[in-house]
Design a protein around this motif. Structure first.
Motif, PDB file in Angstrom:
ATOM      1  N   TYR A 321       0.826  -1.212   0.000  1.00 41.64           N
ATOM      2  CA  TYR A 321       0.000   0.000   0.000  1.00 41.64           C
ATOM      3  C   TYR A 321       0.860   1.261   0.000  1.00 41.64           C
ATOM      4  CZ  TYR A 321      -3.427   3.352   1.926  1.00 41.64           C
ATOM      5  OH  TYR A 321      -4.242   4.438   2.156  1.00 41.64           O
ATOM      6  N   MET A 322       1.773   1.379   0.958  1.00 39.14           N
ATOM      7  CA  MET A 322       2.570   2.595   1.075  1.00 39.14           C
ATOM      8  C   MET A 322       3.521   2.782  -0.103  1.00 39.14           C
ATOM      9  SD  MET A 322       1.908   4.754   3.427  1.00 39.14           S
ATOM     10  CE  MET A 322       3.438   5.681   3.609  1.00 39.14           C
ATOM     11  N   SER A 323       4.061   1.692  -0.618  1.00 42.89           N
ATOM     12  CA  SER A 323       4.926   1.818  -1.786  1.00 42.89           C
ATOM     13  C   SER A 323       4.137   2.320  -2.987  1.00 42.89           C
ATOM     14  CB  SER A 323       5.569   0.467  -2.115  1.00 42.89           C
ATOM     15  OG  SER A 323       6.424   0.578  -3.243  1.00 42.89           O
ATOM     16  N   VAL A 404      -1.938   5.035   7.914  1.00 44.16           N
ATOM     17  CA  VAL A 404      -1.118   4.676   6.754  1.00 44.16           C
ATOM     18  C   VAL A 404      -1.004   3.178   6.541  1.00 44.16           C
ATOM     19  CG1 VAL A 404       0.199   6.821   6.938  1.00 44.16           C
ATOM     20  CG2 VAL A 404       1.067   4.750   8.048  1.00 44.16           C
ATOM     21  N   GLN A 405      -1.602   2.387   7.433  1.00 45.42           N
ATOM     22  CA  GLN A 405      -1.598   0.938   7.236  1.00 45.42           C
ATOM     23  C   GLN A 405      -2.968   0.399   6.812  1.00 45.42           C
ATOM     24  OE1 GLN A 405       1.067  -1.400  10.123  1.00 45.42           O
ATOM     25  NE2 GLN A 405       0.572   0.414  11.299  1.00 45.42           N
ATOM     26  N   ARG A 406      -3.935   1.294   6.616  1.00 46.72           N
ATOM     27  CA  ARG A 406      -5.290   0.864   6.264  1.00 46.72           C
ATOM     28  C   ARG A 406      -5.638   1.330   4.861  1.00 46.72           C
ATOM     29  NH1 ARG A 406      -8.515   1.936  11.993  1.00 46.72           N
ATOM     30  NH2 ARG A 406      -7.233   0.482  13.221  1.00 46.72           N
ATOM     31  N   GLY A 408      -7.981   2.120   2.654  1.00 42.15           N
ATOM     32  CA  GLY A 408      -9.409   2.393   2.625  1.00 42.15           C
ATOM     33  C   GLY A 408      -9.720   3.782   2.131  1.00 42.15           C
ATOM     34  N   PRO A 409     -10.827   4.363   2.593  1.00 43.73           N
ATOM     35  CA  PRO A 409     -11.304   5.637   2.049  1.00 43.73           C
ATOM     36  C   PRO A 409     -10.479   6.850   2.453  1.00 43.73           C
ATOM     37  CG  PRO A 409     -12.678   4.942   3.875  1.00 43.73           C
ATOM     38  CD  PRO A 409     -11.763   3.797   3.585  1.00 43.73           C
ATOM     39  N   ARG A 410      -9.601   6.695   3.462  1.00 41.09           N
ATOM     40  CA  ARG A 410      -8.743   7.827   3.844  1.00 41.09           C
ATOM     41  C   ARG A 410      -7.420   7.825   3.069  1.00 41.09           C
ATOM     42  NH1 ARG A 410      -8.025   8.092  10.102  1.00 41.09           N
ATOM     43  NH2 ARG A 410      -8.029   5.802  10.005  1.00 41.09           N
ATOM     44  N   THR A 411      -7.405   7.115   1.954  1.00 36.58           N
ATOM     45  CA  THR A 411      -6.201   7.054   1.122  1.00 36.58           C
ATOM     46  C   THR A 411      -5.735   8.431   0.688  1.00 36.58           C
ATOM     47  OG1 THR A 411      -6.622   4.803   0.316  1.00 36.58           O
ATOM     48  CG2 THR A 411      -5.337   6.250  -1.116  1.00 36.58           C
TER      49      THR A 411
END
Length: 452
Positions: A321-323, A404-406, A408-411
């Motif tokens: 996700y973070m990458s 930052v590990q989820r 979802g909609p707060r991307t």
């Protein structure tokens, strides 16, 4: 949630990436795949129209399309070879055209079929008449287990097995239908409060959902996370008990995250709210990209993302996700040659020599004192990098670490914080080197996307 629980969840996420490739091979079974009773007309950009139909009444996919168009009052035209040229006033162009796309039982992949469209629709899990550009595919129409996402009745009792899914449900304004969540679902606060009071049932942990607790809520549908083997197994078990269950995609990139939001909205008939979340996310991403890809913002940044400050840390390779989010903003993951989360030996860090380091941890508080302690006590191998020498080590902790590990909609909020860390000269507000519960104070474009 205490620190030990948070650390356990972080490790679980890492291990999920390691196990995912093994689990994925056994997710889709032709014998277990349901068949959609109807067809999709897909105008692109997740603008879809579903029509219910008894497939046994239609000898060919073309018959099914003609019924769908008649039912919805849409025109449909063909060329001399029988290929579609227009549906509902949308005609083929030089850049996009209509076609028949299908998903076969036991698969999650789209396959394009040429005219004439005399295929038996009962051969497929789902058919979609889609308007797509060359090299693109239709809107997602099956979940990660290959089951269709259309044709569900209205859902009034929904269970979420992961924090990311709980946030998606909240973002599409479906909190009122949530009757069960996992024990790590602590956002938004209204969900956490309802779980603490017993108004919403806790159905197990993120990594160990309970069949008895889930079925005890009498759910209409259960949403699960395919990055967890336990969720994949639970979906099979629940379906065997005739409980509707949906397995969402691994949130490894922006598109799969938006697909998951679309799937949730489609299944529970909150599609318009899901579309609003998706559109807002893309709007923020585009605004951030406009700021980052300028001469003032600087060039490509070599980045390392770690889950801890240890001598041999877990770091992000590609396909995380973070990458994926950081790659949107002119950065280079220095460990992208590996996939998923990787347990590094210490000598690799100075060799990669990142310009910036992001550490995601729940073992520190967002104070200058704690940051100084972490920074000065990093292993020698970390200090032998341009990031440490130039003071470009960032720590994301407290509730920001959850953020930052989820996937979802707060991307959009994750994206904004990441872009500000990578290219501070492009923004009016400077983020501190340690970011915690106050992360929203630094946001400009995505503040309204908290969904709390």
């Amino acid at each position: 949630m205490d620190d030990r629980s948070r650390v356990t969840l972080s490790i679980a996420i890492v291990l999920a990436g390691v196990l995912l490739a093994v689990a994925a091979a056994s997710l889709v079974s032709e014998a277990e795949t349901d068949q959609a009773s109807g067809t999709v007309i897909d105008y692109g950009d997740r603008d879809t129209l579903w029509t219910d139909a008894d497939l046994s009444g239609y000898g060919t996919a073309l018959d099914l399309l003609e019924y769908a168009c008649e039912f919805n009052g849409l025109s449909v035209t063909f060329d001399d070879d029988g290929a579609i040229t227009e549906i509902g006033g949308v005609a083929n162009t030089d850049t996009a055209e209509w076609g028949l796309w299908v998903v076969y039982p036991g698969s999650i992949e789209w396959v394009h079929l040429d005219a004439p469209y005399d295929y038996d629709p009962e051969e497929f899990t789902i058919t979609s008449w889609s308007y797509v550009a060359e090299g693109e595919e239709p809107t997602v129409a099956v979940d990660y287990s290959g089951n269709p996402i259309y044709g569900y009745q209205q859902k009034f009792r929904v269970v979420s097995l992961s924090p990311s899914i709980t946030e998606i449900l909240a973002s599409v304004k479906a909190e009122n239908v949530v009757v069960g969540v996992d024990s790590y679902s602590n956002y938004p606060q209204s969900i956490a409060d309802a779980a603490a009071s017993g108004d919403i049932a806790v159905v197990g942990s993120y990594t160990s959902p309970s069949f008895e607790l889930i079925t005890g809520t009498n759910p209409d549908v259960v949403f699960a996370d395919s990055s967890q083997r336990s969720h994949t197994n639970m979906v099979s078990q629940l379906r065997s008990a005739s409980v509707d269950s949906v397995l969402l995609y691994p949130g490894e990139d922006l598109e799969s995250i938006m697909d998951n939001i679309f799937i949730v909205g489609t299944v529970i008939n909150y599609g318009m709210a899901a579309e609003e979340v998706i559109d807002d996310t893309y709007e923020v991403i585009d605004l951030l990209a406009d700021k980052v890809f300028t001469p003032e913002a600087g060039g490509t940044v070599d980045l390392m993302i770690s889950l801890d400050p240890d001598i041999s840390p877990w770091v992000s390779g590609s396909d995380t996700y973070m990458s994926s989010i950081s790659s949107l903003f002119n950065s280079n993951n220095v460990f992208s040659e590996w996939g998923g989360w990787v347990h590094l030996t210490s000598d690799r860090i100075p060799y990669a020599n990142p310009e910036k380091i992001i550490i995601i941890t729940t073992e520190y508080s967002a104070t200058q004192e704690e940051y100084d302690y972490l920074y000065e006590n990093l292993p020698a191998q970390w200090k032998d990098t341009d990031a440490w020498r130039n003071g470009e080590v960032y720590v994301i902790c407290e509730s920001a670490a959850d953020l930052v590990q989820r996937f979802g909609p707060r991307t959009a909020q994750v994206a904004e914080l990441t872009a500000m860390i990578l290219h501070p000269d492009a923004f009016d507000t400077e983020v501190p080197k340690i970011i915690g519960d106050d992360y929203e104070d630094y946001l400009e474009f995505s503040t309204y996307m908290s969904y709390d």
